[in-house]
Scaffold this motif. Structure first.
Motif, PDB file in Angstrom:
ATOM      1  N   LEU A  11     -93.221  89.760  43.386  1.00  0.00           N
ATOM      2  CA  LEU A  11     -92.364  90.569  44.246  1.00  0.00           C
ATOM      3  C   LEU A  11     -91.666  91.616  43.387  1.00  0.00           C
ATOM      4  O   LEU A  11     -91.077  91.286  42.353  1.00  0.00           O
ATOM      5  CB  LEU A  11     -91.330  89.701  44.957  1.00  0.00           C
ATOM      6  CG  LEU A  11     -90.349  90.402  45.906  1.00  0.00           C
ATOM      7  CD1 LEU A  11     -89.940  89.468  47.041  1.00  0.00           C
ATOM      8  CD2 LEU A  11     -89.078  90.878  45.179  1.00  0.00           C
ATOM      9  N   ILE A  12     -91.773  92.871  43.786  1.00  0.00           N
ATOM     10  CA  ILE A  12     -91.111  93.974  43.078  1.00  0.00           C
ATOM     11  C   ILE A  12     -90.047  94.554  44.005  1.00  0.00           C
ATOM     12  O   ILE A  12     -90.351  94.923  45.148  1.00  0.00           O
ATOM     13  CB  ILE A  12     -92.118  95.075  42.694  1.00  0.00           C
ATOM     14  CG1 ILE A  12     -93.235  94.511  41.821  1.00  0.00           C
ATOM     15  CG2 ILE A  12     -91.413  96.221  41.971  1.00  0.00           C
ATOM     16  CD1 ILE A  12     -94.351  95.493  41.547  1.00  0.00           C
ATOM     17  N   ASN A  13     -88.840  94.662  43.516  1.00  0.00           N
ATOM     18  CA  ASN A  13     -87.749  95.198  44.326  1.00  0.00           C
ATOM     19  C   ASN A  13     -87.036  96.320  43.583  1.00  0.00           C
ATOM     20  O   ASN A  13     -86.490  96.110  42.494  1.00  0.00           O
ATOM     21  CB  ASN A  13     -86.754  94.086  44.681  1.00  0.00           C
ATOM     22  CG  ASN A  13     -85.717  94.542  45.696  1.00  0.00           C
ATOM     23  OD1 ASN A  13     -86.035  94.770  46.852  1.00  0.00           O
ATOM     24  ND2 ASN A  13     -84.471  94.702  45.263  1.00  0.00           N
ATOM     25  N   ASP A  19     -89.876 100.504  46.480  1.00  0.00           N
ATOM     26  CA  ASP A  19     -88.650  99.931  47.047  1.00  0.00           C
ATOM     27  C   ASP A  19     -88.803  98.431  47.246  1.00  0.00           C
ATOM     28  O   ASP A  19     -87.924  97.653  46.898  1.00  0.00           O
ATOM     29  CB  ASP A  19     -88.314 100.605  48.378  1.00  0.00           C
ATOM     30  CG  ASP A  19     -86.937 100.212  48.882  1.00  0.00           C
ATOM     31  OD1 ASP A  19     -85.960 100.375  48.128  1.00  0.00           O
ATOM     32  OD2 ASP A  19     -86.841  99.722  50.025  1.00  0.00           O
ATOM     33  N   SER A  20     -89.941  98.026  47.809  1.00  0.00           N
ATOM     34  CA  SER A  20     -90.194  96.604  48.014  1.00  0.00           C
ATOM     35  C   SER A  20     -91.699  96.395  48.176  1.00  0.00           C
ATOM     36  O   SER A  20     -92.346  97.085  48.964  1.00  0.00           O
ATOM     37  CB  SER A  20     -89.459  96.085  49.252  1.00  0.00           C
ATOM     38  OG  SER A  20     -89.736  94.716  49.466  1.00  0.00           O
ATOM     39  N   LEU A  21     -92.246  95.453  47.425  1.00  0.00           N
ATOM     40  CA  LEU A  21     -93.675  95.174  47.514  1.00  0.00           C
ATOM     41  C   LEU A  21     -93.939  93.752  47.031  1.00  0.00           C
ATOM     42  O   LEU A  21     -93.409  93.320  46.014  1.00  0.00           O
ATOM     43  CB  LEU A  21     -94.481  96.147  46.642  1.00  0.00           C
ATOM     44  CG  LEU A  21     -96.004  95.949  46.643  1.00  0.00           C
ATOM     45  CD1 LEU A  21     -96.597  96.328  47.993  1.00  0.00           C
ATOM     46  CD2 LEU A  21     -96.663  96.764  45.531  1.00  0.00           C
ATOM     47  N   GLY A  41     -97.621 104.249  42.824  1.00  0.00           N
ATOM     48  CA  GLY A  41     -96.956 103.117  42.184  1.00  0.00           C
ATOM     49  C   GLY A  41     -97.887 102.157  41.464  1.00  0.00           C
ATOM     50  O   GLY A  41     -97.461 101.093  41.031  1.00  0.00           O
ATOM     51  N   LYS A  42     -99.156 102.550  41.278  1.00  0.00           N
ATOM     52  CA  LYS A  42    -100.114 101.614  40.669  1.00  0.00           C
ATOM     53  C   LYS A  42     -99.742 101.286  39.220  1.00  0.00           C
ATOM     54  O   LYS A  42     -99.862 100.135  38.800  1.00  0.00           O
ATOM     55  CB  LYS A  42    -101.530 102.155  40.762  1.00  0.00           C
ATOM     56  CG  LYS A  42    -101.765 103.527  40.167  1.00  0.00           C
ATOM     57  CD  LYS A  42    -103.176 104.010  40.453  1.00  0.00           C
ATOM     58  CE  LYS A  42    -103.409 105.400  39.865  1.00  0.00           C
ATOM     59  NZ  LYS A  42    -102.555 106.415  40.527  1.00  0.00           N
ATOM     60  N   ASP A 278     -92.768 108.058  54.776  1.00  0.00           N
ATOM     61  CA  ASP A 278     -91.387 107.576  54.630  1.00  0.00           C
ATOM     62  C   ASP A 278     -91.163 106.924  53.266  1.00  0.00           C
ATOM     63  O   ASP A 278     -90.152 106.266  53.048  1.00  0.00           O
ATOM     64  CB  ASP A 278     -91.046 106.587  55.748  1.00  0.00           C
ATOM     65  CG  ASP A 278     -91.925 105.339  55.720  1.00  0.00           C
ATOM     66  OD1 ASP A 278     -92.857 105.276  54.880  1.00  0.00           O
ATOM     67  OD2 ASP A 278     -91.687 104.427  56.527  1.00  0.00           O
ATOM     68  N   HIS A 279     -92.150 107.088  52.352  1.00  0.00           N
ATOM     69  CA  HIS A 279     -92.106 106.582  50.973  1.00  0.00           C
ATOM     70  C   HIS A 279     -92.313 105.068  50.866  1.00  0.00           C
ATOM     71  O   HIS A 279     -92.253 104.523  49.761  1.00  0.00           O
ATOM     72  CB  HIS A 279     -90.792 106.957  50.277  1.00  0.00           C
ATOM     73  CG  HIS A 279     -90.568 108.443  50.210  1.00  0.00           C
ATOM     74  ND1 HIS A 279     -91.398 109.289  49.509  1.00  0.00           N
ATOM     75  CD2 HIS A 279     -89.626 109.234  50.793  1.00  0.00           C
ATOM     76  CE1 HIS A 279     -90.969 110.534  49.649  1.00  0.00           C
ATOM     77  NE2 HIS A 279     -89.912 110.530  50.422  1.00  0.00           N
TER      78      HIS A 279
END
Length: 495
Positions: A11-13, A19-21, A41-42, A278-279
């Protein structure tokens, strides 16, 4: 070996542009791709993933981050998390995540000389030969093979241990030299490709030597290596890494947008990061190379291009073209794109942007179960391109297997698959376990059943291709009426 299907959940925040993935990365041996358009974001995902085994200085890699930034991992019952407390990054653990690996950060973070003064680097050019030791044959030969297709191209390759030259300066990791026409060339003066590849091969050589047991998974993360390598070298690197992956149980992840790399990786192993207006970032997996690259320039020159959803559809069409002698003197390319919306979107882009030129004819063949959805999608998006559209006699492979092996059992197909594929764990046992765990209650698309089937295939070194070939054989022999409709459609396209 590791149990089939094990994954590292991350989880990346609020890290850089993400933003959140949440992403689940397999640790099984093989080649994988993290891909997406520039800025998707790769590279951030690749760098974050490497922190599960690499204790990095977070600020150096991610810059200033919000107070609630976080990277969280879960694997095999253990957890590891990086978060900020009082403005500083800290790490916390629950159990021990048993993973090995290395990270090569390409041009930005792969340069071992970045913290070294220029004066010290100049001293490397005048180093005494007494410090030089022959480099490992593994590094020397593969450097020559990958870059020049000649294992003896670097006939004399040397290394220097940094601890032996502390009087010159502080360096990180071995430093390499090669001799050409009696002159030594330090790593500092090598080409970007040579420098990058030596770093990768050196890391691999170290990892190979400590693979006392192959039971501990090892993840290799390579970030945008195509920026430093010629396409021919890149193809040889892929061949090399496939072999190394199989021999040493490596999961090799490329962060890339290279068509050469992506096209060599199967759709299940491609993770496409799609950044919306919306990014927000959407993760698409599996993803077909055609959708990941969103280009067809590699397929110009074909007379006919048929866009389909998946590999099963491609094999059905290929078999029908061959059986009905429809190849003729035509160049035909059958291109899997993923779900029906991907196919429709790509077809629209082909027409609007003239990606394949005016000499190529485009048609679409979708799976049977989405006629209504496809029509609604076309109407909703105002798509009007006059591309011929037809449907296969079956749905996706996963849905087809569930319908024939579980919902309304086709005993002939069941026996055929069971006798020729499932020798150790029978198909009956797989179905019983699937039913016993009540997975069928929430499995309309058949993916949970297929996960069980696929797990057994991998355990026996078999592949999805073997199942597909049997299903195609079965269809062509037992559903002639539906097959004939597709053949008629194909003949019409080639008139």
């Amino acid at each position: 070996m590791t149990e089939g299907g094990m994954k590292l959940k991350m989880l990346i925040n609020k890290i850089k542009s993400i933003d959140s993935l949440t992403i689940e990365l397999p640790v099984e041996k093989g080649l994988y791709a993290l891909t997406g358009q520039n800025g998707s974001g790769k590279s951030t995902v690749a760098t974050c993933a490497s922190s599960v085994f690499f204790n990095m200085t977070m600020k150096d890699y991610f810059g200033e981050t919000p107070t609630d930034s976080k990277i969280e991992f879960e694997y095999n019952g253990s957890k590891k998390v990086y978060l900020k407390e009082f403005g500083k990054w800290v790490s916390k653990k629950e159990g021990y995540i048993e993973l090995k690996g290395f990270y090569e950060g390409s041009l930005i973070f792969g340069n071992r000389f970045r913290n070294t003064s220029y004066n010290n680097l100049r001293k490397l050019d005048k180093i005494s030969s007494s410090y030089l030791k022959p480099a490992a044959e593994f590094i020397r030969e593969n450097l020559g093979i990958i870059l020049h297709n000649n294992k003896n191209f670097y006939e004399k390759l040397y290394r220097v241990n940094p601890s032996s030259i502390r009087h010159i300066g502080t360096f990180y990791g071995d430093i390499f030299y090669y001799e050409i026409k009696g002159k030594l060339v330090s790593q500092f003066h090598m080409s970007t490709g040579e420098n990058l590849l030596i770093s990768i091969l050196n890391s691999l050589n170290i990892r190979n030597s400590d693979r006392e047991t192959l039971n501990v998974p090892c993840i290799l993360i390579l970030d945008e290596i195509e920026l430093a390598l010629h396409p021919s070298s890149l193809k040889r690197l892929v061949t090399f890494l496939k072999d190394i992956s199989n021999r040493f149980n490596y999961a090799v992840y490329f962060s890339t947008h290279s068509l050469e790399l992506i096209s060599s990786i199967k759709p299940d192993n491609i993770y496409f990061l799609d950044r919306h207006s919306d990014h927000s970032v959407e993760l698409i997996n599996p993803c077909y190379p055609a959708y990941a690259t969103r280009m067809l320039y590699d397929h110009t020159g074909y007379d006919y291009i048929i866009l389909v959803e998946d590999d099963l559809a491609r094999e059905i069409i290929k078999r029908l073209l061959k059986q009905n002698s429809l190849w003729g003197n035509k160049l035909i390319y059958i291109l899997p794109c993923g779900g029906y919306s991907n196919v429709i979107d790509l077809a629209q882009e082909v027409i609007s942007s003239n990606l394949v030129g005016k000499t190529s004819s485009i048609s679409i063949i979708l799976d049977a179960d989405i006629k209504t959805q496809a029509a609604n999608y076309i109407a909703k998006n105002g798509i009007s391109n006059n591309i011929p559209l037809n449907y296969l006699p079956i749905e996706s492979l996963e849905k087809y297997l569930k319908s024939k092996l579980f919902d309304e059992v086709d005993h002939k197909l069941f026996r055929h698959l069971n006798d020729f594929v499932f020798h150790q764990v029978s198909l009956n046992q797989i179905i019983d376990d699937y039913r016993g765990q009540n997975e069928h209650l929430n499995d309309s698309n058949g993916k949970k059943l297929y996960e069980r089937i696929d797990k057994e295939l991998r355990a026996r070194n078999k592949s999805r291709t073997e199942i597909i070939e049997m299903v195609v054989d079965y269809l062509t022999q037992n559903d002639k009426k539906s097959i004939d409709k597709i053949v008629t459609f194909l003949k019409k396209q080639f008139e």
